[in-house]
Design an enzyme around this catalytic site. Structure first.
Site, mmCIF file in Angstrom:
data_model
loop_
_atom_site.group_PDB
_atom_site.id
_atom_site.type_symbol
_atom_site.label_atom_id
_atom_site.label_comp_id
_atom_site.label_asym_id
_atom_site.label_seq_id
_atom_site.Cartn_x
_atom_site.Cartn_y
_atom_site.Cartn_z
ATOM 1 N N THR A 218 -36.107 18.126 38.008
ATOM 2 C CA THR A 218 -36.440 16.669 37.718
ATOM 3 C C THR A 218 -37.607 16.247 38.916
ATOM 4 O OG1 THR A 218 -34.427 16.104 36.872
ATOM 5 C CG2 THR A 218 -35.961 14.459 37.630
ATOM 6 N N ARG A 246 -27.939 16.808 24.235
ATOM 7 C CA ARG A 246 -27.542 16.510 25.663
ATOM 8 C C ARG A 246 -28.590 15.602 26.237
ATOM 9 N NH1 ARG A 246 -29.944 17.450 30.912
ATOM 10 N NH2 ARG A 246 -28.154 17.876 32.458
ATOM 11 N N VAL A 247 -27.922 14.539 26.898
ATOM 12 C CA VAL A 247 -29.230 13.739 27.698
ATOM 13 C C VAL A 247 -28.560 13.824 29.119
ATOM 14 C CG1 VAL A 247 -29.817 11.103 28.111
ATOM 15 C CG2 VAL A 247 -29.732 12.143 25.726
ATOM 16 N N GLY A 270 -31.171 17.798 40.382
ATOM 17 C CA GLY A 270 -29.853 18.418 40.551
ATOM 18 C C GLY A 270 -29.170 18.531 39.472
ATOM 19 N N ASP A 271 -27.587 18.659 39.515
ATOM 20 C CA ASP A 271 -26.964 18.914 38.279
ATOM 21 C C ASP A 271 -26.545 17.679 37.606
ATOM 22 O OD1 ASP A 271 -24.871 19.613 36.589
ATOM 23 O OD2 ASP A 271 -24.018 21.006 38.152
ATOM 24 N N GLY A 272 -27.334 17.133 36.770
ATOM 25 C CA GLY A 272 -27.624 15.664 36.251
ATOM 26 C C GLY A 272 -26.210 15.667 35.570
#
Ligand SMILES: *[C@@H]1O[C@H](CO)[C@@H](O)[C@H](O)[C@H]1NC(C)=O
Ligand SMILES: *[C@@H]1O[C@H](CO)[C@@H](O)[C@H](O)[C@H]1NC(C)=O
Ligand SMILES: *[C@@H]1O[C@H](CO)[C@@H](O)[C@H](O)[C@H]1NC(C)=O
Length: 353
Positions: A218, A246-247, A270-272
């Site tokens: 991101t 997926r959002v 990171g790991d959203g």
């Protein structure tokens, strides 16, 4: 008499000199551009815009847009992060810290300009977030180019390699088949095993290809313009091999980014899927509102997530309304980039977990 004029002028100057430099120092705090990762060209693009008098919102859009065009790390803009069907979809958000307006698009196909689409939602609708086909249709109707193919030869190859590797790794859990391509069926699991990230799920093999040092995933940027107004924005094509639909955290205000002129701004990466449960950027800004310095606010927001998900990978960068900035991270080494009036060019800051 003839001599006293220059001395009066001199003493007047001396009297006001500290004041003048003081005023200058205040004025020179801005503009400021802060971005996740060493996305140097994106920061330069935002800097060029804001240094030339653009608003914070427009500079954020220029910066994130530059990253989309450059396909930063293959995880921003078109041509990256194929989902299970091999498609690329974009998530983006822009937030104006003056008005608290937000525009965002999620799971958008057929339009390559994520951040510009987000700004169109903010400027030309009363909504905050448009998703899927509707987001694409809106963006195109408001003048962005499309519909177009967001796949690239790289994303197509990545996806076919993954298919050949029996669709591993992927984001499914508690399904059959466990180690193959779908269609999948849920399996009944007892409550005891129903914990997030069991040992099996938490292995490096499982997680590394999804979010790791080579998929920064991101751009999240904050800009303070010459007026001292702040805006934030994010753009991403999400997680590779995600389940269609997926959002992530990218288009979620308060998660990937947040701004309030009264306080400052924040960007996250990171790991959203994990991070969006904690609204880390909202937390950072609210902690700064309560008086925490950016560094403490950033560390606090990250540690709140780490307490519940010790294996999560992520980072936040905080900037207060004076332009002071700091980052914090967990599970990886984080870098963020800054340009401000005291720098000749973009500077990259490294934050260790
Ligand atoms: C700077 O702003 C001026 C006036 O808005 C515009 O004409 C010019 O093209 C801009 N320059 C750059 C490099 O963006
Ligand atoms: C989209 O682009 C990819 C990569 O260039 C190509 O393989 C694919 O056939 C294209 N899809 C369509 C529908 O044109
Ligand atoms: C910002 O700067 C002003 C003036 O230098 C100072 O009074 C204020 O405490 C600073 N605010 C923060 C949040 O550091």
């Amino acid at each position: 008499m003839a001599r006293s004029y220059p001395s009066i002028i001199l003493s007047t100057l001396l009297l006001f000199l500290p004041l003048l430099t003081g005023v200058e120092a205040e004025a020179k705090k801005f503009p400021v551009v802060v971005s996740t990762w060493p996305f140097i060209e994106a920061v330069r693009a935002a800097w060029r815009a804001v240094d030339n008098g653009s608003s914070a919102v427009d500079a954020v859009v220029e910066g994130c847009s530059a990253c989309e065009q450059l396909r930063c790390d293959g995880t921003v803009g078109p041509g990256g992060s194929p989902n299970e069907k091999g498609e690329t979809m974009l998530d983006a958000l822009v937030m104006d810290g003056v008005t608290m307006e937000v525009g965002a698009v999620a799971a958008m196909r057929y339009v390559k300009d994520g951040i510009r689409a987000a700004r169109l939602v903010m400027k030309h609708s009363q909504h905050t977030l448009l998703a899927g086909e509707g987001a694409s249709a809106f963006a195109i109707s408001m003048g962005l180019p499309g519909p177009m193919n967001l796949s690239s030869p790289e994303s197509v190859n990545k996806w076919s390699d993954w298919k050949e590797n029996r669709c591993q790794p992927n984001f499914r859990k508690n399904v059959v088949p466990a180690n193959d391509c779908g269609p999948y069926k849920p399996i009944d699991v007892s409550r005891e095993v129903l914990t997030e990230y069991s040992c099996e799920m938490g292995t490096a093999e499982y997680r590394l290809p999804l979010v790791g040092p080579h998929s920064h995933d991101t751009i999240s940027m904050a800009v303070i313009d010459k007026m001292g107004h702040i805006a934030v924005g994010t753009s991403t094509n999400g997680a590779t091999f995600k389940i269609p639909g997926r959002v992530g955290d990218g288009p979620i205000a308060g998660s990937s980014a947040y701004a309030d002129d009264e306080v400052g701004g924040c960007g996250a990466t990171g790991d959203g899927d994990i991070m969006m449960r904690f609204l880390p950027c909202y937390q950072v800004v609210e902690s700064m509102r309560q008086g925490m310095k950016p560094e403490k606010a950033a560390k606090d927001a990250v540690s709140r997530i780490a307490r519940k998900f010790p294996d999560f990978v992520g980072a936040v960068v905080a900037v207060d309304k004076n332009g002071s900035h700091a980052g914090a991270c967990h599970g990886w080494t984080f870098q963020y980039s800054v340009q401000s009036p005291d720098m000749d060019d973009v500077q990259v800051f490294t934050v260790l977990p």
